[in-house]
Design a protein around this motif. Structure first.
Motif, PDB file in Angstrom:
ATOM      1  N   ILE A   1      -4.461  15.137  -0.704  1.00 39.06           N
ATOM      2  CA  ILE A   1      -5.510  14.190  -0.298  1.00 39.06           C
ATOM      3  C   ILE A   1      -4.911  12.799  -0.105  1.00 39.06           C
ATOM      4  O   ILE A   1      -5.225  12.086   0.869  1.00 39.06           O
ATOM      5  N   ILE A   2      -4.029  12.383  -1.040  1.00 39.23           N
ATOM      6  CA  ILE A   2      -3.410  11.054  -0.938  1.00 39.23           C
ATOM      7  C   ILE A   2      -2.496  10.992   0.279  1.00 39.23           C
ATOM      8  O   ILE A   2      -2.495  10.004   1.042  1.00 39.23           O
ATOM      9  N   ARG A   3      -1.691  12.037   0.509  1.00 39.42           N
ATOM     10  CA  ARG A   3      -0.767  12.045   1.644  1.00 39.42           C
ATOM     11  C   ARG A   3      -1.522  12.004   2.979  1.00 39.42           C
ATOM     12  O   ARG A   3      -1.056  11.413   3.963  1.00 39.42           O
ATOM     13  N   SER A   4      -2.691  12.641   2.996  1.00 37.43           N
ATOM     14  CA  SER A   4      -3.449  12.688   4.254  1.00 37.43           C
ATOM     15  C   SER A   4      -4.170  11.380   4.545  1.00 37.43           C
ATOM     16  O   SER A   4      -4.747  11.208   5.616  1.00 37.43           O
ATOM     17  N   GLY A   5      -4.153  10.453   3.575  1.00 35.63           N
ATOM     18  CA  GLY A   5      -4.776   9.159   3.776  1.00 35.63           C
ATOM     19  C   GLY A   5      -6.241   9.127   3.429  1.00 35.63           C
ATOM     20  O   GLY A   5      -6.904   8.100   3.610  1.00 35.63           O
ATOM     21  N   ARG A   6      -6.767  10.206   2.924  1.00 34.72           N
ATOM     22  CA  ARG A   6      -8.183  10.219   2.565  1.00 34.72           C
ATOM     23  C   ARG A   6      -8.441   9.473   1.274  1.00 34.72           C
ATOM     24  O   ARG A   6      -9.578   9.211   0.912  1.00 34.72           O
ATOM     25  N   ALA A   7      -7.378   9.171   0.521  1.00 38.10           N
ATOM     26  CA  ALA A   7      -7.525   8.399  -0.714  1.00 38.10           C
ATOM     27  C   ALA A   7      -6.279   7.572  -0.909  1.00 38.10           C
ATOM     28  O   ALA A   7      -5.172   7.972  -0.516  1.00 38.10           O
ATOM     29  N   ALA A   8      -6.475   6.372  -1.500  1.00 37.05           N
ATOM     30  CA  ALA A   8      -5.349   5.471  -1.698  1.00 37.05           C
ATOM     31  C   ALA A   8      -4.754   5.626  -3.090  1.00 37.05           C
ATOM     32  O   ALA A   8      -3.615   5.209  -3.329  1.00 37.05           O
ATOM     33  N   ASN A   9      -5.505   6.199  -3.997  1.00 33.95           N
ATOM     34  CA  ASN A   9      -4.995   6.375  -5.357  1.00 33.95           C
ATOM     35  C   ASN A   9      -5.560   7.665  -5.950  1.00 33.95           C
ATOM     36  O   ASN A   9      -6.362   8.369  -5.319  1.00 33.95           O
ATOM     37  N   ILE A  10      -5.172   7.901  -7.164  1.00 31.40           N
ATOM     38  CA  ILE A  10      -5.537   9.165  -7.814  1.00 31.40           C
ATOM     39  C   ILE A  10      -7.036   9.239  -8.066  1.00 31.40           C
ATOM     40  O   ILE A  10      -7.665  10.291  -7.870  1.00 31.40           O
ATOM     41  N   SER A  11      -7.632   8.138  -8.478  1.00 34.56           N
ATOM     42  CA  SER A  11      -9.071   8.143  -8.761  1.00 34.56           C
ATOM     43  C   SER A  11      -9.865   8.472  -7.513  1.00 34.56           C
ATOM     44  O   SER A  11     -10.816   9.271  -7.543  1.00 34.56           O
ATOM     45  N   GLU A  12      -9.453   7.830  -6.362  1.00 32.71           N
ATOM     46  CA  GLU A  12     -10.143   8.121  -5.116  1.00 32.71           C
ATOM     47  C   GLU A  12      -9.915   9.568  -4.700  1.00 32.71           C
ATOM     48  O   GLU A  12     -10.805  10.225  -4.150  1.00 32.71           O
ATOM     49  N   ALA A  13      -8.702  10.063  -4.959  1.00 32.15           N
ATOM     50  CA  ALA A  13      -8.401  11.456  -4.618  1.00 32.15           C
ATOM     51  C   ALA A  13      -9.288  12.408  -5.421  1.00 32.15           C
ATOM     52  O   ALA A  13      -9.742  13.438  -4.912  1.00 32.15           O
ATOM     53  N   MET A  14      -9.524  12.064  -6.685  1.00 31.32           N
ATOM     54  CA  MET A  14     -10.405  12.905  -7.514  1.00 31.32           C
ATOM     55  C   MET A  14     -11.813  12.921  -6.943  1.00 31.32           C
ATOM     56  O   MET A  14     -12.467  13.966  -6.880  1.00 31.32           O
TER      57      MET A  14
ATOM     58  N   MET B   1       0.836  -1.210   0.000  1.00 36.81           N
ATOM     59  CA  MET B   1       0.000   0.000   0.000  1.00 36.81           C
ATOM     60  C   MET B   1       0.863   1.250   0.000  1.00 36.81           C
ATOM     61  O   MET B   1       0.629   2.207  -0.731  1.00 36.81           O
ATOM     62  N   GLY B   2       1.936   1.225   0.818  1.00 37.32           N
ATOM     63  CA  GLY B   2       2.830   2.388   0.888  1.00 37.32           C
ATOM     64  C   GLY B   2       3.532   2.619  -0.418  1.00 37.32           C
ATOM     65  O   GLY B   2       3.704   3.755  -0.862  1.00 37.32           O
ATOM     66  N   GLN B   3       3.953   1.506  -1.061  1.00 40.78           N
ATOM     67  CA  GLN B   3       4.634   1.648  -2.355  1.00 40.78           C
ATOM     68  C   GLN B   3       3.695   2.223  -3.395  1.00 40.78           C
ATOM     69  O   GLN B   3       4.076   3.070  -4.211  1.00 40.78           O
ATOM     70  N   GLN B   4       2.455   1.815  -3.375  1.00 42.77           N
ATOM     71  CA  GLN B   4       1.469   2.308  -4.351  1.00 42.77           C
ATOM     72  C   GLN B   4       1.232   3.803  -4.165  1.00 42.77           C
ATOM     73  O   GLN B   4       1.150   4.559  -5.133  1.00 42.77           O
ATOM     74  N   THR B   5       1.142   4.207  -2.911  1.00 44.74           N
ATOM     75  CA  THR B   5       0.920   5.634  -2.628  1.00 44.74           C
ATOM     76  C   THR B   5       2.094   6.459  -3.122  1.00 44.74           C
ATOM     77  O   THR B   5       1.930   7.524  -3.724  1.00 44.74           O
ATOM     78  N   THR B   6       3.292   5.904  -2.851  1.00 43.83           N
ATOM     79  CA  THR B   6       4.492   6.621  -3.302  1.00 43.83           C
ATOM     80  C   THR B   6       4.503   6.757  -4.810  1.00 43.83           C
ATOM     81  O   THR B   6       4.837   7.822  -5.364  1.00 43.83           O
ATOM     82  N   ASP B   7       4.137   5.710  -5.497  1.00 46.03           N
ATOM     83  CA  ASP B   7       4.105   5.758  -6.969  1.00 46.03           C
ATOM     84  C   ASP B   7       3.062   6.764  -7.465  1.00 46.03           C
ATOM     85  O   ASP B   7       3.297   7.493  -8.447  1.00 46.03           O
ATOM     86  N   GLN B   8       1.922   6.768  -6.771  1.00 47.55           N
ATOM     87  CA  GLN B   8       0.865   7.708  -7.175  1.00 47.55           C
ATOM     88  C   GLN B   8       1.338   9.149  -7.005  1.00 47.55           C
ATOM     89  O   GLN B   8       1.140   9.999  -7.884  1.00 47.55           O
ATOM     90  N   ILE B   9       1.979   9.404  -5.874  1.00 47.19           N
ATOM     91  CA  ILE B   9       2.453  10.770  -5.619  1.00 47.19           C
ATOM     92  C   ILE B   9       3.562  11.137  -6.599  1.00 47.19           C
ATOM     93  O   ILE B   9       3.628  12.265  -7.119  1.00 47.19           O
ATOM     94  N   ALA B  10       4.449  10.169  -6.888  1.00 46.93           N
ATOM     95  CA  ALA B  10       5.533  10.431  -7.843  1.00 46.93           C
ATOM     96  C   ALA B  10       4.956  10.767  -9.221  1.00 46.93           C
ATOM     97  O   ALA B  10       5.451  11.665  -9.922  1.00 46.93           O
ATOM     98  N   PHE B  11       3.905  10.042  -9.582  1.00 44.91           N
ATOM     99  CA  PHE B  11       3.256  10.316 -10.875  1.00 44.91           C
ATOM    100  C   PHE B  11       2.690  11.736 -10.904  1.00 44.91           C
ATOM    101  O   PHE B  11       2.843  12.471 -11.889  1.00 44.91           O
ATOM    102  N   LEU B  12       2.046  12.094  -9.792  1.00 42.72           N
ATOM    103  CA  LEU B  12       1.462  13.441  -9.731  1.00 42.72           C
ATOM    104  C   LEU B  12       2.552  14.516  -9.729  1.00 42.72           C
ATOM    105  O   LEU B  12       2.385  15.590 -10.328  1.00 42.72           O
TER     106      LEU B  12
END
Length: 365
Positions: free
Chosen positions: A342-355, A1-12
């Motif tokens: 939003i992703i860093r705060s834990g309110r979403a696990a990926n970009i779609s959820e953050a949207m 889960m942590g790796q996925q979040t990091t990848d999502q943030i890196a993409f953003l």
């Protein structure tokens, strides 16, 4: 889960960086276009100023050449005018002398006839006033002028003077007018009859003889008038010795033509040679500044071309890498930053959820 979040943030982060870089390039393009307009206007002003300077200088030099020659032409034309006036005076003097010469016999004859009439009147003891045009108009009218004088006398004596006297009478009445006319007829008619009895009746034959002589004088005057008119209309001017005036006039006319030709030649030389030299001198003085502005303008245009190509390339890159996933709505650095938060705060696990999470507050509002 942590790796996925990091990848999502890196993409953003990559997407935001790419968009920020694209924004920087677009800002640079805007500034370049502003600079292009500014430098282009300055260059145009410089070129226009040089062109106006050339035109003004050329016009002034051309006018200076023209005015110089025109001043000389004015002097020559003034001399020509004076020469023509002198010629006309000489011609008129010659005509007067010719008229006097050709009418001398007639004038002498008239003078002799007049003297003969005066002598005749003295011998016959006829008053001098009988040898006047007015007397013959009243008592021996024959020609139009004399008849007109007779009618004018009648008008004055029997109409103008009586009526004028009547208008001066205070409290005028018709009877006054009748009385005035009666006096006028009595006075002027009496004077006329008295003169006729004392002169015309008493010296009829002598006055008739004088009438004939006066007619002869009148005939001679007509001849003099005809001779005068004939001489004035005569186109032959050889007898007036005008050659020196004609030579002077011809010389001045030729001088004016020469000045006009020299003026035209000078203007042609100016247009073909001097004008180019003036233009080159002014252009050479302004060339460094114009070349500098032109080079700057070319550099700006080149930079704009390169920047437009860079923008196109980055647009394609951003569109191909990020637009398909983020959508047009989130192709903005600030909104991407919002998704990252939003992703860093834990309110979403990926970009779609953050949207979805980013839209949630708006929906609730």
């Amino acid at each position: 889960m942590g790796q996925q979040t990091t990848d999502q943030i890196a993409f953003l982060i990559e997407a935001r960086t790419a968009l920020e870089e694209l924004g920087v390039v677009k800002d640079r393009e805007k500034q370049l276009k502003i600079d292009e307009i500014k430098v282009g206007k300055t260059l145009e002003v410089e070129k226009r100023t040089v062109e106006e300077t050339i035109n003004t200088t050329v016009r002034k030099r051309r006018e200076a050449i023209s005015s110089s020659y025109e001043a000389e032409m004015d002097k020559a034309e003034d001399k020509l005018k004076k020469a023509r006036v002198k010629r006309e005076k000489a011609k008129n003097q010659g005509m007067r002398e010719r008229i006097a010469e050709e009418t001398a016999d007639l004038r002498d004859e008239n003078r002799d006839v007049k003297e003969k009439i005066r002598t005749l009147f003295k011998q016959k003891h006829i008053p001098a006033y009988c040898n006047t045009s007015w007397y013959f108009a009243l008592f021996f009218p024959r020609h139009f002028k004399e008849i007109l004088m007779f009618l004018v006398t009648i008008f004055l004596c029997f109409l103008a003077i009586p009526y004028g006297a009547y208008m001066l009478v205070p409290k005028r009445q018709p009877l006054h007018l009748v009385g005035i006319y009666f006096l006028a007829v009595l006075i002027f008619g009496g004077i006329y009859v008295l003169l006729m009895n004392r002169t015309k009746v008493r010296h009829m034959e002598t006055l008739k003889e004088a009438r004939v002589m006066r007619d002869h004088i009148r005939a001679n005057r007509k001849k003099i008038h005809v001779i005068t008119r004939t001489i004035q209309r005569d186109k032959n001017e050889k007898m007036y010795d005008l050659e020196k005036y004609d030579d002077e006039i011809s010389r001045l006319e030729q001088e004016i033509q020469n000045i006009a030709a020299q003026k035209q030649e000078a203007l042609n030389s100016f247009e073909q040679v001097t004008k180019t030299i003036i233009s080159d001198e002014i252009l050479s003085g302004a060339k460094p500044r114009i070349d500098e502005l032109a080079a700057s303008y070319r550099d700006i245009r080149q930079s704009i071309t390169e920047t437009e190509a860079e923008i196109k390339e980055k647009n394609l890159e951003v569109t191909s890498k990020y637009a398909g996933y983020l959508g047009k709505e989130y192709m903005d650095p600030m909104k991407i930053g919002e998704l990252m938060e939003i992703i860093r705060s834990g309110r979403a696990a990926n970009i779609s959820e953050a949207m979805e999470a980013a839209k949630a507050p708006k929906a609730q509002q």
